[in-house]
Design an enzyme around this catalytic site. Structure first.
Site, short mmCIF file in Angstrom:
data_model
loop_
_atom_site.label_atom_id
_atom_site.label_comp_id
_atom_site.label_asym_id
_atom_site.label_seq_id
_atom_site.Cartn_x
_atom_site.Cartn_y
_atom_site.Cartn_z
N ASP A 98 -10.61 -5.02 35.02
CA ASP A 98 -10.62 -4.10 36.17
C ASP A 98 -9.22 -4.03 36.75
O ASP A 98 -8.63 -5.06 37.07
CB ASP A 98 -11.62 -4.66 37.20
CG ASP A 98 -11.64 -3.88 38.50
OD1 ASP A 98 -11.11 -2.75 38.53
OD2 ASP A 98 -12.20 -4.41 39.49
N ASP A 112 -12.57 -2.48 41.92
CA ASP A 112 -13.92 -2.04 42.28
C ASP A 112 -15.01 -2.87 41.61
O ASP A 112 -16.21 -2.62 41.79
CB ASP A 112 -14.11 -0.54 41.98
CG ASP A 112 -14.07 -0.24 40.47
OD1 ASP A 112 -13.79 -1.18 39.68
OD2 ASP A 112 -14.30 0.92 40.09
N ASP A 127 -11.92 -0.81 33.48
CA ASP A 127 -11.52 0.59 33.34
C ASP A 127 -10.57 0.75 32.15
O ASP A 127 -10.14 -0.24 31.55
CB ASP A 127 -10.89 1.09 34.65
CG ASP A 127 -9.93 0.07 35.23
OD1 ASP A 127 -9.02 -0.34 34.49
OD2 ASP A 127 -10.11 -0.34 36.41
N ASP A 136 -23.67 6.24 17.54
CA ASP A 136 -24.81 5.54 18.12
C ASP A 136 -26.11 6.07 17.51
O ASP A 136 -26.28 7.29 17.36
CB ASP A 136 -24.79 5.80 19.64
CG ASP A 136 -25.80 4.95 20.38
OD1 ASP A 136 -25.62 3.72 20.40
OD2 ASP A 136 -26.76 5.51 20.96
N GLU A 187 -24.49 3.57 13.32
CA GLU A 187 -25.38 2.46 13.68
C GLU A 187 -26.79 2.75 13.15
O GLU A 187 -27.41 3.71 13.58
CB GLU A 187 -25.43 2.29 15.20
CG GLU A 187 -26.28 1.09 15.62
CD GLU A 187 -26.85 1.21 17.04
OE1 GLU A 187 -27.19 0.17 17.61
OE2 GLU A 187 -26.95 2.33 17.57
O1 TEU Z 1 -28.52 0.90 20.48
C1 TEU Z 1 -29.53 1.31 19.62
C2 TEU Z 1 -30.67 0.37 19.48
O2 TEU Z 1 -31.55 0.55 18.67
C3 TEU Z 1 -30.70 -0.66 20.50
O3 TEU Z 1 -31.30 0.04 21.52
C4 TEU Z 1 -31.45 -1.90 20.29
O4 TEU Z 1 -32.68 -1.69 19.66
C5 TEU Z 1 -31.67 -2.51 21.64
O5 TEU Z 1 -30.46 -2.56 22.31
C6 TEU Z 1 -32.29 -3.86 21.52
O6 TEU Z 1 -31.82 -4.76 22.44
C7 TEU Z 1 -27.63 1.84 20.95
C8 TEU Z 1 -26.65 1.18 21.89
O7 TEU Z 1 -25.93 0.20 21.20
C9 TEU Z 1 -27.38 0.64 23.08
O8 TEU Z 1 -26.53 -0.02 23.97
C10 TEU Z 1 -28.04 1.80 23.78
O9 TEU Z 1 -28.83 1.33 24.84
C11 TEU Z 1 -28.94 2.60 22.82
O10 TEU Z 1 -28.26 2.91 21.61
C12 TEU Z 1 -29.34 3.90 23.44
O11 TEU Z 1 -28.23 4.76 23.49
#
Ligand code: TEU
Length: 543
Positions: free
Chosen positions: A22, A26, A30, A201, A270
């Site tokens: 930070d 705040d 950042d 993601d 992912e």
């Molecule tokens: O995560 C995808 C996902 O499948 C995860 O949600 C996982 O199953 C979960 O975190 C279990 O603890 C991605 C991101 O890395 C995560 O931070 C997000 O919350 C999610 O997508 C939704 O965008």
């Protein structure tokens, strides 16, 4: 290695900007803070960073709910701060990968505000809208990853919309070509700003089953070793809809074609697809015309045994022959691996040192998560401290993801260990973490931090580790034994991940020509037999 292949075998350091540094006081990290700490990241010997989302967002899911893809949230700074970060990273020779969360938007995104206004507006079909079943219930039995049905009723349209995650994260309708076009435009925006790549993601969530078929229920143990029935009252489900269908693959090809207009850009998708992940990863990374690599959840669970590591890495090697995998032990969604892998506080430092040796010797690219290089454990938080909606919902059966998201620790003696001058940062800095701050570890030659540097430099020094072949060795012993080979260089690794000593005879067909101790470990080697202590590793050059 060609410059455009920088991602292949790379070590990528994940920065969670909200908890890194930070600079405004705040209590939230950042982008200027990330820039300030880039020389530290470069000092680790990594190839680049992956920045978790910093885009405009109501922060219902800590920025994984985007309301403007082409801007920086004021919490994190401005586009000018981002440009400064990019410039400094590139000056230091670091690549920058940003997180693209395009499977869903925030419900505050103007696209969704329009889409939900009527059934006839120009964006009416940009999200997944459906009528109830004849009996008035939700369109399908699909579940949200964060609990409950994947459908939310909208009183204005008098229809349901689909959300794989929070109800405030509506899924975009990828079957609509306009949606694909507008998303690719936002990707181009960042390519033009010079980013080196994207972490995509939930890339296996982009498309949904247009036939809206119910899923058969299935108990699926992928959720981090937790009993799924404890976490989700609906249990988990298998999807009838195959995520490797032509429409999924076609979109990834469009994505890649866009990237190929630029030099040296890369993607890591992912894929949390349970037992189907193998097939999905193979389909998404084959042919050098879709994703460059995929990231799976295989090593994010509690199992640090030779058997499990071998099963994961070997099968990926066999199935994903034509693609590339990215491995990680920790990230911002799971319990920090030291807390998962160690059996007592006494062995934590040794487990931390051994785990990075394992990761650094695997075939694939690797992602490190901020703080693991300090040997941080999962923070124990009180319910009142929680910020993760997923944890708040399922506490105490599932404590959520805040325990791995507490701030980085820089200076032992400073308030909040140098993370922030705020009285109360967004998550507290645990006292045990403050004792492990960067400054204290810099001074200790045998600290976990300095060990990480040595191991990453070891990986850099051996081309066989970066992208050489990998062959597992047949053995009845409980060890993880494999070779890595590229050109004339052939290295043998033997990991003992148990707490008992073990004697490993070098296979007859091999001759150890040199011992190459991995930093911090020096097992005995005599007359063709390696004697490994509990939690130990042998590395040698073999012919
Ligand atoms: O995560 C995808 C996902 O499948 C995860 O949600 C996982 O199953 C979960 O975190 C279990 O603890 C991605 C991101 O890395 C995560 O931070 C997000 O919350 C999610 O997508 C939704 O965008």
């Amino acid at each position: 290695q060609a410059q455009s292949d920088w991602w292949k075998g790379a070590v990528i350091y994940q920065v969670y900007p909200r908890s890194f540094q930070d600079t405004t006081g705040d209590g939230y990290g950042d982008l200027a803070g990330v820039t300030k700490r880039l020389p530290y990241i470069a000092s680790l010997g990594v190839d680049g960073i992956w920045l978790s989302p910093f885009f405009t967002s109501p922060m219902a899911d800590m920025g994984y709910d985007v309301s403007d893809y082409c801007n920086v949230d004021p919490m994190f700074g401005t586009l000018a701060d981002f440009d400064a970060l990019m410039a400094e990273a590139h000056r230091l020779g670091l690549k920058v990968i940003i997180d693209q969360v395009i499977s869903h938007t925030s419900d505050q995104h103007p696209w969704f505000v329009d889409s939900r206004a009527s059934r006839t507006n120009s964006k009416a079909d940009w999200y997944v809208w459906a009528n109830p079943k004849p009996d008035g219930t939700a369109p399908t039995n699909w579940l949200s990853v964060f609990g409950g049905p994947a459908w939310e009723w909208d009183g204005v349209r008098k229809q349901y919309y689909m959300h794989s995650f929070l109800a405030s994260q509506p899924d975009l309708n990828f079957h609509n070509p306009d949606v694909q076009d507008v998303l690719l435009e936002t990707v181009r925006f960042w390519l033009d700003r010079g980013v080196d790549g994207f972490r995509l993601d939930t890339v296996n969530h982009y498309f949904h089953d247009r036939l809206l078929r119910d899923n058969p229920p299935l108990f699926d143990e992928e959720s981090f070793g937790l009993d799924a029935s404890d976490v989700n009252p609906y249990g988990m489900q298998d999807h009838l809809y195959d995520k490797t269908r032509p429409e999924n693959v076609a979109f990834l090809k469009r994505f890649r074609a866009l990237l190929d207009d630029y030099e040296g850009r890369a993607t890591v998708g992912e894929v949390g697809d349970g037992a189907r992940s193998l097939k999905t990863v193979a389909a998404y990374t084959s042919g050098n015309d879709k994703l460059n690599m995929c990231y799976t959840f295989d090593l994010l669970g509690p199992d640090f045994s030779a058997k499990h590591l071998r099963a994961s890495v070997e099968t990926f090697g066999k199935v994903v022959t034509d693609g590339w995998v990215c491995w990680a032990f920790s990230n911002h969604d799971v319990v920090r691996h030291l807390s998962r892998f160690s059996e007592s506080a006494e062995e934590q430092v040794r487990v931390a040192k051994l785990a990075i040796c394992v990761l650094a010797s695997l075939r694939g690219s690797i992602c490190l998560y901020q703080g693991e290089e300090l040997g941080l454990t999962e923070a124990e938080l009180a319910f009142e401290d929680l910020r993760d909606p997923y944890g708040i919902r399922f506490w105490p059966a599932f404590k959520g993801r805040d325990g791995c998201r507490t701030p980085m620790v820089w200076e032992t003696g400073k308030p909040n260990a140098g993370f922030s001058s705020a009285e109360k940062p967004w998550l507290p800095v645990p006292y045990v973490h403050a004792m492990q701050a960067v400054d204290a570890q810099e001074r200790k030659p045998d600290s976990v931090l300095n060990h990480y540097r040595a191991v990453l430099s070891f990986r850099k020094g051996h081309g066989a580790l970066r992208d050489g072949d990998m062959h597992f060795i047949k053995t009845n012993l409980d060890v993880l034994a494999f070779t890595r080979q590229k050109g004339d260089e052939k290295l043998l690794f033997v990991f003992n991940l148990t707490r008992e000593a073990v004697e490993f005879p070098i296979p007859k067909a091999m001759r150890v020509t040199d011992i190459l101790p991995m930093p911090g470990f020096a097992p005995l080697f005599d007359a063709g037999i390696v004697t490994l202590e509990g939690l130990d590793v042998f590395c040698g050059v073999v012919a």
